[in-house]
Design an enzyme around this catalytic site. Sequence first.
Site, PDB file in Angstrom:
ATOM      1  N   ASN A   9       0.876  -1.174   0.000  1.00 46.15           N
ATOM      2  CA  ASN A   9       0.000   0.000   0.000  1.00 46.15           C
ATOM      3  C   ASN A   9       0.913   1.223   0.000  1.00 46.15           C
ATOM      4  O   ASN A   9       1.520   1.530   1.019  1.00 46.15           O
ATOM      5  CB  ASN A   9      -0.877  -0.039   1.265  1.00 46.15           C
ATOM      6  CG  ASN A   9      -1.689   1.228   1.453  1.00 46.15           C
ATOM      7  OD1 ASN A   9      -1.798   2.047   0.532  1.00 46.15           O
ATOM      8  ND2 ASN A   9      -2.255   1.395   2.637  1.00 46.15           N
ATOM      9  N   LYS A  11       0.144   4.270  -0.210  1.00 45.48           N
ATOM     10  CA  LYS A  11      -0.499   5.445   0.411  1.00 45.48           C
ATOM     11  C   LYS A  11      -0.248   6.685  -0.449  1.00 45.48           C
ATOM     12  O   LYS A  11      -0.174   6.573  -1.667  1.00 45.48           O
ATOM     13  CB  LYS A  11      -0.006   5.631   1.849  1.00 45.48           C
ATOM     14  CG  LYS A  11      -0.064   4.341   2.665  1.00 45.48           C
ATOM     15  CD  LYS A  11       0.042   4.578   4.123  1.00 45.48           C
ATOM     16  CE  LYS A  11       0.107   3.259   4.856  1.00 45.48           C
ATOM     17  NZ  LYS A  11      -0.009   3.389   6.281  1.00 45.48           N
ATOM     18  N   HIS A  96      -9.520   0.864   4.568  1.00 44.04           N
ATOM     19  CA  HIS A  96      -8.276   1.073   5.309  1.00 44.04           C
ATOM     20  C   HIS A  96      -8.569   1.977   6.501  1.00 44.04           C
ATOM     21  O   HIS A  96      -9.386   2.899   6.413  1.00 44.04           O
ATOM     22  CB  HIS A  96      -7.213   1.695   4.391  1.00 44.04           C
ATOM     23  CG  HIS A  96      -5.857   1.673   5.019  1.00 44.04           C
ATOM     24  ND1 HIS A  96      -5.470   2.607   5.950  1.00 44.04           N
ATOM     25  CD2 HIS A  96      -4.818   0.810   4.882  1.00 44.04           C
ATOM     26  CE1 HIS A  96      -4.235   2.316   6.346  1.00 44.04           C
ATOM     27  NE2 HIS A  96      -3.820   1.231   5.715  1.00 44.04           N
ATOM     28  N   GLU A  98      -7.056   4.383   7.709  1.00 44.81           N
ATOM     29  CA  GLU A  98      -6.867   5.826   7.462  1.00 44.81           C
ATOM     30  C   GLU A  98      -8.089   6.408   6.751  1.00 44.81           C
ATOM     31  O   GLU A  98      -8.477   7.549   6.997  1.00 44.81           O
ATOM     32  CB  GLU A  98      -5.571   6.040   6.651  1.00 44.81           C
ATOM     33  CG  GLU A  98      -4.347   5.769   7.526  1.00 44.81           C
ATOM     34  CD  GLU A  98      -3.119   5.289   6.792  1.00 44.81           C
ATOM     35  OE1 GLU A  98      -3.048   5.417   5.556  1.00 44.81           O
ATOM     36  OE2 GLU A  98      -2.221   4.755   7.471  1.00 44.81           O
ATOM     37  N   GLY A 173       2.180   1.828  10.871  1.00 46.85           N
ATOM     38  CA  GLY A 173       3.126   2.947  10.776  1.00 46.85           C
ATOM     39  C   GLY A 173       3.734   3.346  12.105  1.00 46.85           C
ATOM     40  O   GLY A 173       4.358   4.394  12.213  1.00 46.85           O
ATOM     41  N   SER A 213       3.197  -2.548  10.449  1.00 39.07           N
ATOM     42  CA  SER A 213       4.647  -2.566  10.700  1.00 39.07           C
ATOM     43  C   SER A 213       5.288  -3.917  10.386  1.00 39.07           C
ATOM     44  O   SER A 213       6.175  -4.387  11.107  1.00 39.07           O
ATOM     45  CB  SER A 213       4.955  -2.128  12.131  1.00 39.07           C
ATOM     46  OG  SER A 213       4.497  -0.814  12.336  1.00 39.07           O
TER      47      SER A 213
HETATM   48  C1  PEP Z   1      -0.907  -0.156   6.041  1.00 42.44           C
HETATM   49  O1  PEP Z   1      -1.026   1.045   5.904  1.00 42.44           O
HETATM   50  O2  PEP Z   1      -1.742  -0.895   5.525  1.00 42.44           O
HETATM   51  C2  PEP Z   1       0.221  -0.662   6.806  1.00 42.44           C
HETATM   52  C3  PEP Z   1       0.205  -1.907   7.191  1.00 42.44           C
HETATM   53  O3  PEP Z   1       1.236   0.228   7.076  1.00 42.44           O
HETATM   54  P1  PEP Z   1       2.660  -0.096   7.749  1.00 42.44           P
HETATM   55  O4  PEP Z   1       3.180  -1.368   7.146  1.00 42.44           O
HETATM   56  O5  PEP Z   1       3.522   1.087   7.425  1.00 42.44           O
HETATM   57  O6  PEP Z   1       2.414  -0.244   9.233  1.00 42.44           O
END
Ligand code: PEP
Length: 251
Positions: A9, A11, A96, A98, A173, A213
């Site tokens: 992703n 973003k 998602h 966000e 994140g 993460s």
């Molecule tokens: C995500 O945004 O779907 C995600 C898992 O982000 P990250 O791997 O940066 O935690």
Amino acid sequence: MRKNIVAGNWKMNKNLQEGIALAKELNEALTADKPNCDVVICTPFIHLASVTPIVDKSIIGVGAENCADKVSGAYTGEVSAEMVASTGAEYVILGHSERRAYYHETEAILEEKVKLALANNLTPIFCIGEVLEEREANKQNEVVESQLSSVFSLSSEDFSKIVLAYEPVWAIGTGKTATADQAQEIHAFIRSLIVKKYGNEVADNTSILYGGSCKPSNAKELFANPDVDGGLIGGAALKVADFKGIIDAFK
Ligand code: PEP
């Protein structure tokens, strides 16, 4: 049997030129060293039409990060599922955290988006997951169960076309990752809900990805769980070495 999938992703990162360069570099790396799982990159809308022709479709699927909850018309700034599909994209991330948090996407809106994605032959990667306070109050099971209502209205045939991603919001994140045991426990719970709603066969065939993460150093342990069928990757999808390191967890 269900597929193992590693999906990136991007973003709101990478301008068009940078996105094309990243997709080309990933395509070269995975052509030279074929993955043992399905690989998907979900990019900003404006990248889709440029990225789909430069990746080998048999190795890398392309997806959007969102689509509209309306078919077409006077919805300034929105991008429909049909438009996404017309670029050659095959996937779309929906729900998602966000989008839920910053753009107030409710279960009813997400239900519309999922239906439109499916009507346009896109595979929704449908995200669910609790925030930190909910985890601390031990409410994660209730939260994911209620979020699944947007997709539990689908017919069994349509539900079989979607991919789920469990993403604890406190791990996205933040550098904090759910432990392998925490991931397995809730993935098994999610699969048990699918068993109740659609039966064993559909549940067995549903890919449930972990997100939050995820990195090369923890991917193998997370993906080794019987109910974790790969990952949805944010930050680590922006560098080929890191993303490939996660993909290689399936080797
Ligand atoms: C995500 O945004 O779907 C995600 C898992 O982000 P990250 O791997 O940066 O935690």
